[in-house]
Write a protein that holds these residues in place. Structure first.
Motif, PDB file in Angstrom:
ATOM      1  N   VAL A 148       0.840  -1.207   0.000  1.00 35.70           N
ATOM      2  CA  VAL A 148       0.000   0.000   0.000  1.00 35.70           C
ATOM      3  C   VAL A 148       0.873   1.254   0.000  1.00 35.70           C
ATOM      4  CG1 VAL A 148      -1.629   1.347   1.393  1.00 35.70           C
ATOM      5  CG2 VAL A 148      -2.052  -1.079   0.979  1.00 35.70           C
ATOM      6  N   ILE A 149       1.935   1.244   0.783  1.00 42.32           N
ATOM      7  CA  ILE A 149       2.860   2.387   0.777  1.00 42.32           C
ATOM      8  C   ILE A 149       3.494   2.534  -0.602  1.00 42.32           C
ATOM      9  CG2 ILE A 149       5.023   3.286   1.727  1.00 42.32           C
ATOM     10  CD1 ILE A 149       4.155   2.007   4.418  1.00 42.32           C
ATOM     11  N   ALA A 150       3.875   1.421  -1.219  1.00 45.83           N
ATOM     12  CA  ALA A 150       4.434   1.476  -2.573  1.00 45.83           C
ATOM     13  C   ALA A 150       3.406   2.041  -3.549  1.00 45.83           C
ATOM     14  CB  ALA A 150       4.879   0.092  -3.017  1.00 45.83           C
ATOM     15  N   GLY A 151       2.154   1.633  -3.412  1.00 42.45           N
ATOM     16  CA  GLY A 151       1.103   2.155  -4.280  1.00 42.45           C
ATOM     17  C   GLY A 151       0.899   3.642  -4.114  1.00 42.45           C
ATOM     18  N   ILE A 152       0.888   4.094  -2.872  1.00 43.39           N
ATOM     19  CA  ILE A 152       0.726   5.532  -2.602  1.00 43.39           C
ATOM     20  C   ILE A 152       1.911   6.311  -3.154  1.00 43.39           C
ATOM     21  CG2 ILE A 152       0.660   7.252  -0.750  1.00 43.39           C
ATOM     22  CD1 ILE A 152      -1.004   5.162   0.860  1.00 43.39           C
ATOM     23  N   ALA A 172       9.079   1.096  -6.366  1.00 41.85           N
ATOM     24  CA  ALA A 172       9.585  -0.139  -6.965  1.00 41.85           C
ATOM     25  C   ALA A 172      10.354  -0.971  -5.944  1.00 41.85           C
ATOM     26  CB  ALA A 172      10.465   0.181  -8.172  1.00 41.85           C
ATOM     27  N   SER A 173      11.118  -0.318  -5.098  1.00 39.25           N
ATOM     28  CA  SER A 173      11.874  -1.032  -4.064  1.00 39.25           C
ATOM     29  C   SER A 173      10.941  -1.710  -3.067  1.00 39.25           C
ATOM     30  CB  SER A 173      12.804  -0.065  -3.324  1.00 39.25           C
ATOM     31  OG  SER A 173      13.715   0.514  -4.205  1.00 39.25           O
ATOM     32  N   LEU A 174       9.926  -0.988  -2.618  1.00 37.77           N
ATOM     33  CA  LEU A 174       8.979  -1.564  -1.660  1.00 37.77           C
ATOM     34  C   LEU A 174       8.183  -2.710  -2.275  1.00 37.77           C
ATOM     35  CD1 LEU A 174       7.668   1.599   0.223  1.00 37.77           C
ATOM     36  CD2 LEU A 174       9.220  -0.168   1.070  1.00 37.77           C
ATOM     37  N   LEU A 175       7.826  -2.575  -3.554  1.00 35.77           N
ATOM     38  CA  LEU A 175       7.128  -3.668  -4.233  1.00 35.77           C
ATOM     39  C   LEU A 175       8.010  -4.915  -4.274  1.00 35.77           C
ATOM     40  CD1 LEU A 175       4.785  -4.832  -5.905  1.00 35.77           C
ATOM     41  CD2 LEU A 175       5.842  -3.794  -7.928  1.00 35.77           C
ATOM     42  N   GLY A 176       9.275  -4.739  -4.585  1.00 42.16           N
ATOM     43  CA  GLY A 176      10.207  -5.865  -4.611  1.00 42.16           C
ATOM     44  C   GLY A 176      10.378  -6.504  -3.242  1.00 42.16           C
ATOM     45  N   ILE A 177      10.488  -5.694  -2.204  1.00 42.83           N
ATOM     46  CA  ILE A 177      10.642  -6.218  -0.843  1.00 42.83           C
ATOM     47  C   ILE A 177       9.393  -6.989  -0.427  1.00 42.83           C
ATOM     48  CG2 ILE A 177      10.826  -5.547   1.590  1.00 42.83           C
ATOM     49  CD1 ILE A 177      12.657  -3.223   0.610  1.00 42.83           C
ATOM     50  N   GLY A 231       3.737  -4.610 -12.884  1.00 43.44           N
ATOM     51  CA  GLY A 231       3.842  -3.445 -12.005  1.00 43.44           C
ATOM     52  C   GLY A 231       5.247  -2.875 -11.962  1.00 43.44           C
ATOM     53  N   MET A 232       6.231  -3.753 -11.842  1.00 40.03           N
ATOM     54  CA  MET A 232       7.623  -3.288 -11.806  1.00 40.03           C
ATOM     55  C   MET A 232       8.011  -2.672 -13.148  1.00 40.03           C
ATOM     56  SD  MET A 232      10.119  -3.080  -9.637  1.00 40.03           S
ATOM     57  CE  MET A 232      10.005  -4.349  -8.403  1.00 40.03           C
ATOM     58  N   GLY A 270       1.460   1.580 -12.095  1.00 36.15           N
ATOM     59  CA  GLY A 270       2.346   0.763 -11.256  1.00 36.15           C
ATOM     60  C   GLY A 270       1.952   0.828  -9.796  1.00 36.15           C
ATOM     61  N   GLY A 271       1.544   2.003  -9.330  1.00 35.91           N
ATOM     62  CA  GLY A 271       1.085   2.144  -7.948  1.00 35.91           C
ATOM     63  C   GLY A 271      -0.170   1.346  -7.668  1.00 35.91           C
ATOM     64  N   ILE A 272      -1.091   1.365  -8.598  1.00 36.18           N
ATOM     65  CA  ILE A 272      -2.329   0.582  -8.434  1.00 36.18           C
ATOM     66  C   ILE A 272      -2.012  -0.911  -8.438  1.00 36.18           C
ATOM     67  CG2 ILE A 272      -4.510  -0.025  -9.551  1.00 36.18           C
ATOM     68  CD1 ILE A 272      -4.594   2.977 -10.461  1.00 36.18           C
ATOM     69  N   LEU A 273      -1.095  -1.323  -9.306  1.00 32.59           N
ATOM     70  CA  LEU A 273      -0.714  -2.736  -9.344  1.00 32.59           C
ATOM     71  C   LEU A 273      -0.005  -3.177  -8.066  1.00 32.59           C
ATOM     72  CD1 LEU A 273       0.330  -3.186 -13.058  1.00 32.59           C
ATOM     73  CD2 LEU A 273      -1.661  -4.151 -11.896  1.00 32.59           C
ATOM     74  N   CYS A 274       0.667  -2.244  -7.393  1.00 30.80           N
ATOM     75  CA  CYS A 274       1.258  -2.570  -6.090  1.00 30.80           C
ATOM     76  C   CYS A 274       0.172  -2.985  -5.100  1.00 30.80           C
ATOM     77  CB  CYS A 274       2.026  -1.373  -5.528  1.00 30.80           C
ATOM     78  SG  CYS A 274       3.543  -0.981  -6.390  1.00 30.80           S
TER      79      CYS A 274
END
Length: 159
Positions: free
Chosen positions: A18-22, A59-64, A107-108, A136-140
């Protein structure tokens, strides 16, 4: 105690996604603040350093989040033959796993396209690249749903 850890892991994965999306959506807003000139499908714009940093963080948060979901979810069914003989819960787990990988890839990719378009050395004209960071944010956020579904189905089918 195990269920409490599971709930905590799910909350961490959701929070990261959610933070990555925001951040992705905020990066899109920062990108739209920059000056640009548009003529039909061609656009000349200045890169946004804020959009670059926010997109990179997203992108980093999505990967983590993806790594965490895969580490805690594990993989108990790895061959086609085992998958066909597996219980419906394990089959659902594998479906969610495949969907998280697809969502991660799309997303990435959209976040990276948005990040590259906001790199300082990319102050040039070309085809329009609209909404890549917000998509990309929505896909997160969609990734969060399928990651939690994967974790829940993977751990519920364990003996």
């Amino acid at each position: 105690m195990g269920k409490l850890i599971g709930v905590f892991v799910c909350l961490v994965i959701v929070a990261l996604d959610v933070i990555a999306g925001i951040l992705g959506i905020k990066a899109e807003a920062a990108q739209n603040q920059e000056k640009h000139l548009r003529l039909w499908i061609f656009e000349c714009k200045q890169p946004s350093h804020d959009a670059f940093l926010l997109g990179l963080a997203a992108a980093s948060l999505l990967g983590i989040a993806h790594i965490l979901a895969n580490l805690v979810g594990g993989c108990s069914v790895c061959t086609q033959d085992e998958l066909q003989k597996a219980s419906p819960s394990k089959q659902m787990s594998m479906a969610c796993l495949v969907l998280t990988w697809i969502i991660l890839a799309v997303g990435m990719s959209t976040l990276v396209i948005g990040i590259i378009s906001n790199h300082k050395s990319r102050a040039s004209c070309g085809f329009t690249h609209h909404h890549f960071l917000s998509i990309g944010g929505i896909l997160c956020m969609v990734h969060a749903l399928f990651s939690v579904a994967y974790y829940v189905t993977a751990t519920s089918s364990l003996p």
